[in-house]
Design a protein around this motif. Sequence first.
Motif, PDB file in Angstrom:
ATOM      1  N   UNK A  89       0.854  -1.193   0.196  1.00  0.00           N
ATOM      2  CA  UNK A  89      -0.009  -0.101  -0.059  1.00  0.00           C
ATOM      3  C   UNK A  89       0.802   1.210  -0.002  1.00  0.00           C
ATOM      4  N   UNK A  90       0.741   2.040  -0.902  1.00  0.00           N
ATOM      5  CA  UNK A  90       1.356   3.277  -1.060  1.00  0.00           C
ATOM      6  C   UNK A  90       1.138   4.411   0.254  1.00  0.00           C
ATOM      7  N   UNK A  91       2.387   4.845   0.582  1.00  0.00           N
ATOM      8  CA  UNK A  91       2.337   6.138   1.726  1.00  0.00           C
ATOM      9  C   UNK A  91       1.228   6.872   1.444  1.00  0.00           C
ATOM     10  N   UNK A  92       0.570   7.544   2.547  1.00  0.00           N
ATOM     11  CA  UNK A  92      -0.548   8.320   2.357  1.00  0.00           C
ATOM     12  C   UNK A  92      -0.120   9.750   2.102  1.00  0.00           C
ATOM     13  N   UNK A  93      -0.735  10.843   1.614  1.00  0.00           N
ATOM     14  CA  UNK A  93      -0.261  12.001   1.191  1.00  0.00           C
ATOM     15  C   UNK A  93       0.395  12.529   2.661  1.00  0.00           C
ATOM     16  N   UNK A  94      -0.571  12.366   3.660  1.00  0.00           N
ATOM     17  CA  UNK A  94       0.083  12.825   4.947  1.00  0.00           C
ATOM     18  C   UNK A  94       1.598  12.494   5.231  1.00  0.00           C
TER      19      UNK A  94
END
Length: 347
Positions: A89-94
């Motif tokens: 799962x890609x890192x979130x925007x935050x």
Amino acid sequence: MITPPIHELTDRARDVFRIVVESYLDTGAPVGSRTISRISALNLSPASIRNVMQDLEEVGLLAAPHTSAGRMPTESGLRLFVDGMMQASEPSVEERAAIEARAGIGGPVEDAIAETTAALSGLSACAGLVLVPKAETVLRQFGFVPLSQDRALAVLVGEDGSVENRVVELPGGVDPMSLQRAANYMSATLAGLTLAEARGRIERELRQQQAALDAAASELVERGLAVWSEDSGRRPVLIVRGQARLIDTGAAEDLDRVRQLLDELEGKEEIARLLDSAREGEAARIFIGSENKLFALSGSSVIAKPVRSLDGRVVGVVGVIGPTRLNYARVVPMVDFTAATLARLLA
């Protein structure tokens, strides 16, 4: 025991195995058949699930730490899951913003690297690791202190006030006056240069016979610079941040493992060699438990990714270390993103 490849497992076995691994990585606790029956959409009774788990245990993918405590993945099981079943799962925007903000703090690049590593540590709940080339020393002064007939201590003083010593073998014909002449020449001629720049100038001057030195002093100058340049190139800087995060809420039940891991983190030279082994290849490397001898006792995992410059050169390695029950699907892309961020910083 040789574990079977993922395609040799039945659909039912794959489903049960995936649920056990994901639940264990989430909670750190062994998973029982009743729990799987309750939390999953599998149309299987607890008894059927127990039979499948028993089969998975027999092929070395699951283990039962206690007689009736459910199952947990073995290191071989974790390897099979990471290589064949994990959905990253890609890192979130935050999370991306937090890493980039630390990288952009300004000031010395070493501070930005340390801050970025601390951000990775906080987001992954692991200790953050980064291995970068040692900053080149700008020279201010040289000296030679005789130790014996054939050895001397070469002393380098940097512009930043740092002092480093190396033992150098003396060429034949060197007397105390030659040592002094070599030191005076180096201090007067090479101050303000890096080691690489100093070696270039020395080679040119000696080749063009512009150096006001006798043969013995000339050879001593070359040897002094060579021993520093060679050693400096082999001594990258290892930055470790967030060791306290290794003492998580589950650590109270396994304090011996945590103590062992913290002791291992003190051996920075060994960790540097481990990270350095991840320089080859494009993807992140994952070392699980005893796959690496350094962390065999503590049962820890390391995720490491090379940091590449715009022209493809490896300029460092970044990674994390934590318990084997890492959330690999989340942490691996986070390490990837941090490596890309540091690549821009070190470009």
